[in-house]
Write an enzyme that holds these catalytic residues in place. Structure first.
Site, PDB file in Angstrom:
ATOM      1  N   HIS A  93       0.909  -1.254  -0.080  1.00 17.78           N
ATOM      2  CA  HIS A  93       0.129   0.102  -0.072  1.00 17.78           C
ATOM      3  C   HIS A  93       0.771   1.185   0.016  1.00 17.78           C
ATOM      4  O   HIS A  93       0.331   2.506  -0.088  1.00 17.78           O
ATOM      5  CB  HIS A  93      -1.025   0.099   0.946  1.00 17.78           C
ATOM      6  CG  HIS A  93      -2.027  -1.052   1.109  1.00 17.78           C
ATOM      7  ND1 HIS A  93      -2.544  -1.095   0.213  1.00 17.78           N
ATOM      8  CD2 HIS A  93      -2.456  -1.990   2.318  1.00 17.78           C
ATOM      9  CE1 HIS A  93      -3.755  -2.289   0.395  1.00 17.78           C
ATOM     10  NE2 HIS A  93      -3.366  -2.661   1.516  1.00 17.78           N
ATOM     11  N   ASP A 130      -3.055 -10.640  -2.196  1.00 18.02           N
ATOM     12  CA  ASP A 130      -3.534 -10.160  -1.078  1.00 18.02           C
ATOM     13  C   ASP A 130      -5.026  -9.898  -1.264  1.00 18.02           C
ATOM     14  O   ASP A 130      -5.448  -9.508  -2.511  1.00 18.02           O
ATOM     15  CB  ASP A 130      -2.660  -9.181  -0.681  1.00 18.02           C
ATOM     16  CG  ASP A 130      -3.046  -8.493   0.700  1.00 18.02           C
ATOM     17  OD1 ASP A 130      -2.424  -8.650   1.561  1.00 18.02           O
ATOM     18  OD2 ASP A 130      -4.000  -7.607   0.772  1.00 18.02           O
ATOM     19  N   HIS A 132      -6.584  -7.187  -0.515  1.00 21.27           N
ATOM     20  CA  HIS A 132      -6.544  -5.848  -0.844  1.00 21.27           C
ATOM     21  C   HIS A 132      -5.757  -5.322  -2.033  1.00 21.27           C
ATOM     22  O   HIS A 132      -4.756  -5.803  -2.429  1.00 21.27           O
ATOM     23  CB  HIS A 132      -5.977  -4.983   0.415  1.00 21.27           C
ATOM     24  CG  HIS A 132      -6.779  -5.179   1.691  1.00 21.27           C
ATOM     25  ND1 HIS A 132      -6.331  -6.052   2.783  1.00 21.27           N
ATOM     26  CD2 HIS A 132      -7.865  -4.645   2.339  1.00 21.27           C
ATOM     27  CE1 HIS A 132      -7.161  -6.106   3.548  1.00 21.27           C
ATOM     28  NE2 HIS A 132      -8.022  -5.396   3.562  1.00 21.27           N
ATOM     29  N   ASP A 214      -4.951 -12.610   3.467  1.00 18.19           N
ATOM     30  CA  ASP A 214      -6.048 -11.963   4.070  1.00 18.19           C
ATOM     31  C   ASP A 214      -7.367 -12.371   3.310  1.00 18.19           C
ATOM     32  O   ASP A 214      -8.438 -11.921   3.718  1.00 18.19           O
ATOM     33  CB  ASP A 214      -6.140 -10.704   4.537  1.00 18.19           C
ATOM     34  CG  ASP A 214      -5.325  -9.959   3.419  1.00 18.19           C
ATOM     35  OD1 ASP A 214      -4.878 -10.259   2.227  1.00 18.19           O
ATOM     36  OD2 ASP A 214      -4.922  -8.739   3.752  1.00 18.19           O
TER      37      ASP A 214
HETATM   38 ZN   LIG Z   1      -4.307  -7.145   2.762  1.00 10.33          ZN
END
Ligand SMILES: [Zn+2]
Length: 279
Positions: A93, A130, A132, A214
């Site tokens: 991120h 992931d 996200h 996740d």
């Molecule tokens: Zn994540």
């Protein structure tokens, strides 16, 4: 900690600390200096509601980048066929000049640029499973056609980016949006139908993985319902990809995963495949 896998032997190595010069491939020096200056002498300092600094944060983040780079060096020099970089904080991120989402430095993007600039490669693929979207990795590599960034992620979900219309400077970004509730069959179909053919067409000389766990059904931060077997399955497919195009060269970097039991079991399933396929 870096786990380099040479045949059946698991080599444990300490992750190196990334230098400013290595970080400057993806971050301006002013950003690095600002982060260093914000490190508290004790306690915590908030960048945002999710993202905090402690006295050891920059050393930890530099080890995340340094471990990824050392993994690339070992795999490119033939000291190992693949490597798993077990460091935190995660990195996908972190944008060029903005920390967010627990991430300070763009580890995997820095490792990709290192592979291109230091080892002279022409094509590096980053596969990010992931849950996200890796807005930071996309920010750091979307303008570089030598890097393919291929991500599957739940959408809508933090950070809000990763729409399939975001395709990079040369079609080198592929975003696969998974609706909440997607399970094993939907995930495997998206990979088989979209991500893996795109990765194969790119013909990478090195495969990097943003290995977040996740998307596991037990994870508290998202609503995708994968299990350990799905992470083993995608790892097998990425080993197939790497075997086809680049002599099995893979460097996998830990990203998210917030149910600690699911994280441990999923990472173990992932690493077990890397060990078996590293032979
Ligand atoms: Zn994540």
């Amino acid at each position: 900690m870096l786990h380099a896998l040479d045949g059946k032997t698991l080599l444990h190595q300490e992750a190196s600390l990334a230098s400013d010069a290595q970080l400057r491939r993806v971050h301006p020096q002013t950003y690095i200096d600002t982060l260093e200056a914000a490190i508290p002498a004790s306690g915590g300092a908030a960048i945002d509601g999710d993202t905090w600094l402690s006295p050891g944060s920059m050393r930890a983040a530099r080890r995340g980048v340094g471990g990824a780079i050392r993994g690339v060096d070992m795999v490119m020099e033939g000291a190992a066929r693949n490597a798993f970089v077990a460091t935190r904080p995660p990195g996908h991120h972190a944008e060029s000049a903005q920390a967010m989402g627990f991430c300070l430095l763009g580890s995997i993007a820095a490792a990709a640029k290192h592979a291109l600039d230091h080892h002279g490669l022409s094509r590096v693929a980053i596969v990010d499973f992931d849950v996200h979207h890796g807005n930071g990795t996309q920010d750091l590599v979307q303008g570089d056609a030598r890097i393919a960034y291929l991500s599957s992620h739940q959408m809508p979900l933090f950070p809000g980016t990763g729409h399939p219309s975001e395709t990079g400077i040369a079609g080198n970004v592929l975003n696969i949006a998974l609706p909440a509730g997607t399970g094993s069959a939907g995930f495997r179909a998206a990979m088989t139908d979209s991500l893996l053919p795109a990765a194969d067409a790119f013909a990478p000389e090195l495969v990097l993985i943003s290995a977040g766990f996740d998307a596991h059904a037990a994870d508290p931060l998202a609503n995708i319902a994968l299990n350990e077997g799905d992470f083993a399955w995608i790892t097998e497919r990425l080993c197939d990809l790497a075997d086809t195009h680049c002599a099995g060269r893979i460097v996998s970097c830990l990203e998210g995963g917030y149910d600690l039991h699911a994280l441990a079991a999923s990472a173990a399933a992932h690493v077990d495949v890397l060990i078996a396929r590293g032979a």
